[in-house]
Motif scaffolding. Structure first.
Motif, PDB file in Angstrom:
ATOM      1  N   TYR A  11     -26.923  38.175 -54.301  1.00 36.31           N
ATOM      2  CA  TYR A  11     -27.828  37.462 -53.385  1.00 36.31           C
ATOM      3  C   TYR A  11     -29.245  38.009 -53.500  1.00 36.31           C
ATOM      4  N   ASN A  12     -29.376  39.337 -53.513  1.00 37.53           N
ATOM      5  CA  ASN A  12     -30.700  39.948 -53.590  1.00 37.53           C
ATOM      6  C   ASN A  12     -31.424  39.539 -54.879  1.00 37.53           C
ATOM      7  N   TYR A  13     -30.690  39.443 -55.960  1.00 38.00           N
ATOM      8  CA  TYR A  13     -31.288  39.078 -57.250  1.00 38.00           C
ATOM      9  C   TYR A  13     -31.641  37.588 -57.290  1.00 38.00           C
ATOM     10  N   LEU A  14     -30.718  36.738 -56.906  1.00 35.16           N
ATOM     11  CA  LEU A  14     -30.897  35.296 -57.066  1.00 35.16           C
ATOM     12  C   LEU A  14     -31.917  34.700 -56.115  1.00 35.16           C
ATOM     13  N   PHE A  70     -27.774  32.899 -62.572  1.00 40.33           N
ATOM     14  CA  PHE A  70     -26.538  33.592 -62.194  1.00 40.33           C
ATOM     15  C   PHE A  70     -25.911  34.266 -63.410  1.00 40.33           C
ATOM     16  N   ASP A  71     -25.897  33.549 -64.540  1.00 39.49           N
ATOM     17  CA  ASP A  71     -25.338  34.125 -65.768  1.00 39.49           C
ATOM     18  C   ASP A  71     -26.110  35.381 -66.177  1.00 39.49           C
ATOM     19  N   THR A  72     -27.454  35.309 -66.026  1.00 36.82           N
ATOM     20  CA  THR A  72     -28.282  36.477 -66.364  1.00 36.82           C
ATOM     21  C   THR A  72     -27.961  37.643 -65.452  1.00 36.82           C
ATOM     22  N   TRP A  73     -27.827  37.334 -64.137  1.00 36.60           N
ATOM     23  CA  TRP A  73     -27.471  38.403 -63.185  1.00 36.60           C
ATOM     24  C   TRP A  73     -26.134  39.026 -63.553  1.00 36.60           C
ATOM     25  N   TRP A  74     -25.155  38.230 -63.874  1.00 41.39           N
ATOM     26  CA  TRP A  74     -23.817  38.738 -64.166  1.00 41.39           C
ATOM     27  C   TRP A  74     -23.823  39.652 -65.392  1.00 41.39           C
ATOM     28  N   ASP A  75     -24.554  39.252 -66.434  1.00 39.54           N
ATOM     29  CA  ASP A  75     -24.637  40.081 -67.628  1.00 39.54           C
ATOM     30  C   ASP A  75     -25.295  41.428 -67.315  1.00 39.54           C
ATOM     31  N   LYS A  76     -26.390  41.385 -66.547  1.00 44.81           N
ATOM     32  CA  LYS A  76     -27.075  42.622 -66.177  1.00 44.81           C
ATOM     33  C   LYS A  76     -26.201  43.489 -65.265  1.00 44.81           C
ATOM     34  N   PHE A  77     -25.494  42.833 -64.359  1.00 46.56           N
ATOM     35  CA  PHE A  77     -24.641  43.557 -63.420  1.00 46.56           C
ATOM     36  C   PHE A  77     -23.531  44.303 -64.164  1.00 46.56           C
ATOM     37  N   LYS A  78     -22.878  43.632 -65.092  1.00 44.00           N
ATOM     38  CA  LYS A  78     -21.787  44.273 -65.845  1.00 44.00           C
ATOM     39  C   LYS A  78     -22.304  45.459 -66.656  1.00 44.00           C
ATOM     40  N   ALA A  79     -23.478  45.293 -67.264  1.00 44.49           N
ATOM     41  CA  ALA A  79     -24.040  46.383 -68.056  1.00 44.49           C
ATOM     42  C   ALA A  79     -24.363  47.590 -67.185  1.00 44.49           C
ATOM     43  N   ARG A  80     -24.946  47.339 -66.030  1.00 49.02           N
ATOM     44  CA  ARG A  80     -25.296  48.457 -65.149  1.00 49.02           C
ATOM     45  C   ARG A  80     -24.051  49.096 -64.546  1.00 49.02           C
TER      46      ARG A  80
END
Length: 234
Positions: free
Chosen positions: A192-195, A210-220
């Motif tokens: 939510y904070n990102y989007l 959302f796809d960009t957030w998910w990729d970044k989230f998994k990496a972090r």
């Protein structure tokens, strides 16, 4: 030689382990009352002269069939220690206060349906082994370093057997229901904070964001999972 008190309960004395020559002692905490949080005070009895060159390493386990786990020590210079015991469904947001021990004794529940287990803190068994002080301190340092490497923190966890077999999200939610809820809330809040930074005038956001957030989230998450502890509502 030793005694322990679980908060709100009577003092209980140690007994010598047979054939140990007085070097091993146990205390079974019975008649205790389950609480969301409790503390155990462990100490050398006042009339005991404890040799300065020795230490009593302190171990805990939840039932006679489980293995002891090392949590701290007693000595002539440190004749008492306080250990914090966290029962299942305790408030996970409360600040940890491990006292003089190596860490918090986290009594988790692996019974179906969650909640308090059929046998609670009354199963807690304390083991004390008297050994040369240098040897005891080295053993404690090694144990703490090992736990820090395995868990990423200085807390030692005394968990019921079976929790190491968690392999699916459903099993995780059954064993740690409250923690799973908190984890889900942190992930949703992070998204939510990102989007919200990409909302259009109509309050919508592209699925690509959302796809960009998910990729970044998994990496972090792979590099530093503890960042989730810092996620808060904006």
């Amino acid at each position: 030689m030793f005694a322990a008190i679980a908060s709100g309960n009577p003092l209980q004395l140690s007994t010598e382990v047979p054939n140990s020559g007085g070097l091993q002692h146990t205390i079974v905490l019975s008649s205790t009352k389950p609480k969301s949080y409790s503390h155990i005070s462990l100490f050398i009895l006042p009339n005991v002269t404890f040799p300065s060159e020795f230490a009593g390493t302190v171990y805990f386990k939840l039932s006679p069939t489980e293995e002891f786990k090392l949590f701290g020590y007693l000595s002539a210079e440190k004749p008492s220690a306080i250990f914090k015991v966290k029962l299942p469904n305790a408030n996970m947001n409360s600040a940890a206060d491990p006292g003089d021990g190596l860490g918090e004794i986290d009594m988790e529940d692996d019974t179906p349906g969650g909640g308090l287990p059929s046998s609670n803190i009354s199963e807690l068994i304390i083991g004390i082994s008297i050994e040369p002080k240098d040897q005891a301190i080295l053993k404690l340092q090694e144990s703490k370093a090992k736990q820090t490497a395995l868990q990423g923190s200085s807390s030692l966890v005394l968990a019921r057997s079976g929790t190491n077999s968690i392999a699916t999200p459903g099993q995780l939610a059954r064993v740690y229901p409250l923690l799973t809820q908190q984890l889900a809330a942190k992930i949703v809040q992070h998204a939510y904070n990102y989007l919200t930074g990409f909302l259009d005038p109509q309050g919508n956001v592209s699925i690509k964001r959302f796809d960009t957030w998910w990729d970044k989230f998994k990496a972090r998450l792979e590099n530093d999972a503890q960042f989730l502890d810092e996620v808060t509502q904006d």
